[in-house]
Design a protein around this motif. Structure first.
Motif, PDB file in Angstrom:
ATOM      1  N   LEU A 179       9.063   6.611  -6.827  1.00  0.00           N
ATOM      2  CA  LEU A 179       9.330   5.352  -7.404  1.00  0.00           C
ATOM      3  C   LEU A 179       9.933   4.600  -6.329  1.00  0.00           C
ATOM      4  O   LEU A 179      11.150   4.849  -5.823  1.00  0.00           O
ATOM      5  N   THR A 180       9.109   3.574  -5.893  1.00  0.00           N
ATOM      6  CA  THR A 180       9.583   2.804  -4.348  1.00  0.00           C
ATOM      7  C   THR A 180      10.075   1.419  -4.804  1.00  0.00           C
ATOM      8  O   THR A 180      10.872   0.766  -4.076  1.00  0.00           O
ATOM      9  N   ALA A 181       9.812   0.636  -5.974  1.00  0.00           N
ATOM     10  CA  ALA A 181      10.074  -0.442  -6.336  1.00  0.00           C
ATOM     11  C   ALA A 181      10.217  -0.570  -7.683  1.00  0.00           C
ATOM     12  O   ALA A 181       9.720  -0.206  -8.715  1.00  0.00           O
ATOM     13  N   LEU A 182      11.267  -1.343  -8.129  1.00  0.00           N
ATOM     14  CA  LEU A 182      11.395  -1.598  -9.654  1.00  0.00           C
ATOM     15  C   LEU A 182      11.628  -2.986  -9.589  1.00  0.00           C
ATOM     16  O   LEU A 182      12.290  -3.856  -8.774  1.00  0.00           O
ATOM     17  N   VAL A 183      10.937  -3.726 -10.516  1.00  0.00           N
ATOM     18  CA  VAL A 183      11.281  -5.101 -10.983  1.00  0.00           C
ATOM     19  C   VAL A 183      11.816  -5.269 -12.511  1.00  0.00           C
ATOM     20  O   VAL A 183      11.009  -4.848 -13.344  1.00  0.00           O
ATOM     21  N   ASN A 184      13.024  -5.732 -12.391  1.00  0.00           N
ATOM     22  CA  ASN A 184      13.629  -5.835 -13.758  1.00  0.00           C
ATOM     23  C   ASN A 184      13.374  -7.278 -14.517  1.00  0.00           C
ATOM     24  O   ASN A 184      14.209  -8.324 -14.045  1.00  0.00           O
ATOM     25  N   ASN A 185      12.151  -7.312 -15.263  1.00  0.00           N
ATOM     26  CA  ASN A 185      11.639  -8.674 -15.547  1.00  0.00           C
ATOM     27  C   ASN A 185      12.046  -8.809 -17.051  1.00  0.00           C
ATOM     28  O   ASN A 185      11.918  -9.917 -17.572  1.00  0.00           O
ATOM     29  N   ALA A 186      12.149  -7.643 -17.765  1.00  0.00           N
ATOM     30  CA  ALA A 186      12.438  -7.901 -19.195  1.00  0.00           C
ATOM     31  C   ALA A 186      13.609  -8.873 -19.573  1.00  0.00           C
ATOM     32  O   ALA A 186      14.374  -8.434 -19.079  1.00  0.00           O
ATOM     33  N   GLY A 187      13.363  -9.595 -20.754  1.00  0.00           N
ATOM     34  CA  GLY A 187      14.549 -10.638 -21.060  1.00  0.00           C
ATOM     35  C   GLY A 187      13.826 -11.075 -22.374  1.00  0.00           C
ATOM     36  O   GLY A 187      12.922 -11.057 -22.831  1.00  0.00           O
TER      37      GLY A 187
ATOM     38  N   GLU B 120       0.652  -1.322  -0.066  1.00  0.00           N
ATOM     39  CA  GLU B 120      -0.207  -0.088  -0.001  1.00  0.00           C
ATOM     40  C   GLU B 120       0.983   1.360   0.059  1.00  0.00           C
ATOM     41  O   GLU B 120       1.738   1.331   0.861  1.00  0.00           O
ATOM     42  N   GLY B 121       0.461   2.098  -0.925  1.00  0.00           N
ATOM     43  CA  GLY B 121       1.118   3.276  -0.999  1.00  0.00           C
ATOM     44  C   GLY B 121       2.603   3.373  -1.894  1.00  0.00           C
ATOM     45  O   GLY B 121       3.105   4.197  -2.133  1.00  0.00           O
ATOM     46  N   GLN B 122       3.184   2.146  -2.303  1.00  0.00           N
ATOM     47  CA  GLN B 122       4.291   2.145  -3.155  1.00  0.00           C
ATOM     48  C   GLN B 122       3.727   2.410  -4.677  1.00  0.00           C
ATOM     49  O   GLN B 122       2.598   2.252  -5.170  1.00  0.00           O
ATOM     50  N   VAL B 123       4.993   2.873  -5.361  1.00  0.00           N
ATOM     51  CA  VAL B 123       4.779   3.039  -6.822  1.00  0.00           C
ATOM     52  C   VAL B 123       5.992   2.195  -7.516  1.00  0.00           C
ATOM     53  O   VAL B 123       6.902   2.312  -7.057  1.00  0.00           O
ATOM     54  N   ALA B 124       5.498   1.216  -8.251  1.00  0.00           N
ATOM     55  CA  ALA B 124       6.280   0.218  -8.766  1.00  0.00           C
ATOM     56  C   ALA B 124       6.424   0.618 -10.367  1.00  0.00           C
ATOM     57  O   ALA B 124       5.419   0.626 -10.994  1.00  0.00           O
ATOM     58  N   LEU B 125       7.601  -0.114 -10.788  1.00  0.00           N
ATOM     59  CA  LEU B 125       7.869  -0.111 -12.058  1.00  0.00           C
ATOM     60  C   LEU B 125       8.151  -1.709 -12.579  1.00  0.00           C
ATOM     61  O   LEU B 125       9.102  -2.080 -12.243  1.00  0.00           O
ATOM     62  N   VAL B 126       7.183  -2.354 -13.528  1.00  0.00           N
ATOM     63  CA  VAL B 126       7.578  -3.823 -13.814  1.00  0.00           C
ATOM     64  C   VAL B 126       8.078  -3.627 -15.229  1.00  0.00           C
ATOM     65  O   VAL B 126       7.215  -3.382 -16.116  1.00  0.00           O
ATOM     66  N   THR B 127       9.290  -3.930 -15.640  1.00  0.00           N
ATOM     67  CA  THR B 127       9.536  -4.046 -16.923  1.00  0.00           C
ATOM     68  C   THR B 127       8.979  -5.289 -17.649  1.00  0.00           C
ATOM     69  O   THR B 127       8.984  -6.516 -16.811  1.00  0.00           O
ATOM     70  N   GLY B 128       8.991  -5.354 -18.946  1.00  0.00           N
ATOM     71  CA  GLY B 128       8.512  -6.775 -19.602  1.00  0.00           C
ATOM     72  C   GLY B 128       7.153  -7.241 -19.211  1.00  0.00           C
ATOM     73  O   GLY B 128       6.973  -8.321 -19.086  1.00  0.00           O
ATOM     74  N   ALA B 129       6.479  -6.312 -18.890  1.00  0.00           N
ATOM     75  CA  ALA B 129       4.874  -6.533 -18.356  1.00  0.00           C
ATOM     76  C   ALA B 129       3.933  -7.018 -19.328  1.00  0.00           C
ATOM     77  O   ALA B 129       3.016  -7.094 -19.040  1.00  0.00           O
ATOM     78  N   GLY B 130       4.450  -6.908 -20.640  1.00  0.00           N
ATOM     79  CA  GLY B 130       3.545  -7.483 -21.507  1.00  0.00           C
ATOM     80  C   GLY B 130       3.632  -9.107 -21.672  1.00  0.00           C
ATOM     81  O   GLY B 130       2.757  -9.756 -22.279  1.00  0.00           O
ATOM     82  N   GLY B 131       4.716  -9.673 -21.361  1.00  0.00           N
ATOM     83  CA  GLY B 131       4.698 -11.048 -21.177  1.00  0.00           C
ATOM     84  C   GLY B 131       4.175 -11.795 -19.831  1.00  0.00           C
ATOM     85  O   GLY B 131       3.553 -11.021 -18.873  1.00  0.00           O
ATOM     86  N   GLY B 132       3.881 -12.896 -19.581  1.00  0.00           N
ATOM     87  CA  GLY B 132       3.034 -13.723 -18.934  1.00  0.00           C
ATOM     88  C   GLY B 132       3.598 -13.576 -17.527  1.00  0.00           C
ATOM     89  O   GLY B 132       2.931 -13.273 -16.660  1.00  0.00           O
TER      90      GLY B 132
ATOM     91  N   THR C 176      19.834  -7.161 -23.779  1.00  0.00           N
ATOM     92  CA  THR C 176      18.292  -7.091 -23.312  1.00  0.00           C
ATOM     93  C   THR C 176      18.322  -7.856 -21.832  1.00  0.00           C
ATOM     94  O   THR C 176      17.399  -7.132 -21.301  1.00  0.00           O
ATOM     95  N   ASN C 177      18.996  -8.651 -21.431  1.00  0.00           N
ATOM     96  CA  ASN C 177      18.850  -9.546 -20.166  1.00  0.00           C
ATOM     97  C   ASN C 177      19.497  -8.749 -18.948  1.00  0.00           C
ATOM     98  O   ASN C 177      19.351  -8.804 -18.046  1.00  0.00           O
ATOM     99  N   LEU C 178      20.799  -8.095 -19.435  1.00  0.00           N
ATOM    100  CA  LEU C 178      21.829  -7.846 -18.218  1.00  0.00           C
ATOM    101  C   LEU C 178      22.065  -6.106 -18.471  1.00  0.00           C
ATOM    102  O   LEU C 178      21.881  -5.462 -17.283  1.00  0.00           O
ATOM    103  N   SER C 179      22.267  -5.730 -19.611  1.00  0.00           N
ATOM    104  CA  SER C 179      22.668  -4.349 -19.684  1.00  0.00           C
ATOM    105  C   SER C 179      21.358  -3.438 -19.452  1.00  0.00           C
ATOM    106  O   SER C 179      21.452  -2.454 -18.751  1.00  0.00           O
TER     107      SER C 179
END
Length: 255
Positions: free
Chosen positions: A87-95, A6-18, A116-119
């Motif tokens: 921005l309180t949370a980042l999830v680096n999911n894109a790959g 609650e109250g967090q702002v998150a960015l999830v990369t690669g969020a078009g995938g499952g 794509t996966n590391l840089s």
């Protein structure tokens, strides 16, 4: 749900995938406002964002090619601006996970996976930490790695090597960013269900289900649950850790 974010702002990369959609859904269910990044899967990301908003949550879709460092910085800035400067949370999911024999692999093919996966993880994390430091209060960064970081599969040398580097990047970043109140961890999933997988790879699915003590494939929400935990106050003393989410497959002996 318990409102862990609650109250967090998150960015999830690669969020078009499952997996990315599963992570975004779980973050929203736990109270976070979620920016869903995508590169080409715009329709899927839009649908996921719409469902979050229909359920009373906040969501926006941001599009960028994360192999471009400037685009990484831009998408982080856009997410923070949408979140009211936070921005309180980042999830680096894109790959990416292509298959290729090492013997015939061109350097350009190797670099495409590494970029794509590391840089992208390096650039997005660096940009997100700048925002978190400016606002104060700390934050969390979670990289989506893979059990292939330690148990590579044939034809996946570029993928496995990039994911091993992602795990180590999280540990190195945890050392440098911890004094700023920023925790950095990784999640290493096993085989996660996606539409059509059983038809496309029936033998592989059967082998996995037979090998997994849990007896099933993973679900995107299983990865999402791990990410929610790592972004929440429940993990306030967890940093530099790789959380394996594979139904127990990694516990099996290799002989």
């Amino acid at each position: 749900m318990s409102g862990l974010l609650e109250g967090q702002v998150a960015l999830v990369t690669g969020a078009g995938g499952g997996i990315g959609r599963g992570i975004a859904r779980r973050f929203a269910q736990e109270g976070a406002a979620v920016a869903l990044h995508c590169r080409t899967a715009v329709t899927a990301a839009d649908e996921a964002a719409s469902r979050i908003r229909e359920s009373g949550g906040r969501a926006v879709v941001l599009r960028a090619d994360l192999t471009d460092e400037d685009a990484c910085r831009r998408v982080v800035a856009e997410a923070a601006e949408w979140g009211g400067g936070r921005l309180t949370a980042l999830v680096n999911n894109a790959g990416a996970q292509p298959t290729r024999e090492l013997a015939g692999m061109a350097a350009a093919q190797w670099r495409a996976v590494v970029d794509t996966n590391l840089s992208s993880v390096f650039a997005c994390t660096q940009a997100a930490v700048e925002v978190m430091r400016e606002r104060g209060g700390g934050g969390s960064v979670t990289h989506i790695a893979s059990i292939e970081a330690t148990r590579p599969a044939p034809l996946h040398a570029h993928y496995a090597a990039s994911k091993a580097a992602v795990v180590t990047h999280a540990r190195a970043a945890a050392l440098e960013y911890g004094r700023s109140g920023i925790r950095v961890n990784s999640v290493s999933p096993g085989l996660i269900h996606r539409e059509g997988l059983e038809e496309a790879w029936p033998e592989g699915v059967r082998r996995w289900e037979g090998a997994a003590p849990a007896g099933r494939l993973g679900r995107p929400e299983d990865v999402g649950d791990a990410c929610v935990f790592l972004a929440s106050g429940l993990a306030s003393w967890v940093t530099g850790h790789d959380l394996v989410v594979d139904g127990g497959v990694s516990a099996r002996p290799g002989w």
